[in-house]
Write an enzyme that holds these catalytic residues in place. Structure first.
Site, PDB file in Angstrom:
ATOM      1  CG  ASP A 111      -2.218  -0.753   0.968  1.00  0.00           C
ATOM      2  OD1 ASP A 111      -2.457  -1.160  -0.183  1.00  0.00           O
ATOM      3  OD2 ASP A 111      -2.981  -0.947   1.932  1.00  0.00           O
ATOM      4  CG  MET A 123      -8.625   7.345   6.724  1.00  0.00           C
ATOM      5  SD  MET A 123      -9.289   5.802   6.031  1.00  0.00           S
ATOM      6  CE  MET A 123      -9.976   5.028   7.514  1.00  0.00           C
ATOM      7  CE  LYS A 140      -7.816   0.342  -1.235  1.00  0.00           C
ATOM      8  NZ  LYS A 140      -9.101  -0.273  -0.907  1.00  0.00           N
TER       9      LYS A 140
END
Length: 260
Positions: free
Chosen positions: A39, A174, A61
């Site tokens: 990642d 996030m 991502k």
């Protein structure tokens, strides 16, 4: 004669960023891998543990960047497991803490691929710890919530309002893109005075932290140009962090100087 392959998936948590925070079991999995799918937030230094000839494929991502879809990643896992053998899926933090790791294991199982899980150190608790912010502390906080800011539909998760009504420490992953909305939730609950810290690039050399209250943090974060990746820590425990030590340390140093 080609040896019969045994398709296998190992889901490895790389930890919050610092390459030294991966587990020994995770390193062993990397050393055995035939293919590594890694990642965006994974330290590239970890790829050095791979044996010679291991294929390393970036499938990152990240918000605001072009990336592989989850379906594409699932299909790559199956393809390489059958084609190469042992696939290590290297994910930041812990793959079962907002990492969609279970979805990958579930998809692989549909194609007869055995999976192993190597948990990782989650940024949810490791990043605050590196700033001496305990998520729980006797007499201050008895529990903590870990939530993501965004639902599958892209809206602010209602769990934040539920968490804000408690006395628990709240860790939001996030969440920087929805900081204003988060602050509004606390404002409507008359909790604008609640301490908050935002820690960007936690555990890394370029780590950056700002602190304030839920009433002031949006402006502070904007002025300091805080962005992703970052975690938000909300609650009285923020007062126990490194910045809270500075005045006391200065006072102690002055005391020692005058006492000599």
């Amino acid at each position: 004669m080609r040896t019969e392959l045994k398709p296998k998936l190992t889901l490895v948590g790389a930890g919050p960023g610092d390459p030294d925070l991966i587990s020994v079991k995770g390193i062993k999995a990397l050393a055995d891998a035939d293919v590594i799918l890694y990642d965006d937030l994974v330290s590239k230094e970890l790829l050095a543990y791979a044996k010679q000839g291991t294929e390393k494929i970036y499938v990152g991502k990240r918000v605001g960047k072009h990336s592989h879809t989850q379906q594409a990643i699932n299909e790559l896992i199956v393809h390489f497991a059958h084609e190469k053998g042992h696939v290590v899926r290297l994910k930041g933090g812990d793959p079962f803490v907002f990492g969609r790791g279970y979805e990958e294991v579930e998809y692989a199982a549909k194609y007869g691929i055995k999976s192993d899980i190597v948990p990782g150190i989650s940024s949810a608790y490791a990043v605050p710890a590196m700033q001496n912010i305990p998520l729980t502390s006797r007499g201050v906080s008895q529990s903590f919530w870990v939530v993501t800011a965004t639902t599958k539909e892209g809206t602010l998760t209602p769990d934040i309002k539920l968490a804000a009504q408690s006395t628990a420490t709240i860790v939001i992953l996030m969440g920087t893109k929805k900081l204003d909305q988060i602050c509004e939730v606390f404002s409507t609950l008359n909790k604008s005075h609640t301490p908050v810290a935002i820690i960007q690039n936690g555990t890394m050399p370029n780590e950056k932290m700002v602190t304030g209250t839920m009433g002031s943090i949006s402006q502070i974060a904007a002025e300091e140009q805080i962005g992703s990746p970052a975690i938000i820590v909300i609650g009285e425990v923020v007062r126990l962090g490194k910045q809270a030590w500075i005045p006391q340390l200065q006072q102690n140093l002055q005391f020692q100087t005058y006492g000599e």
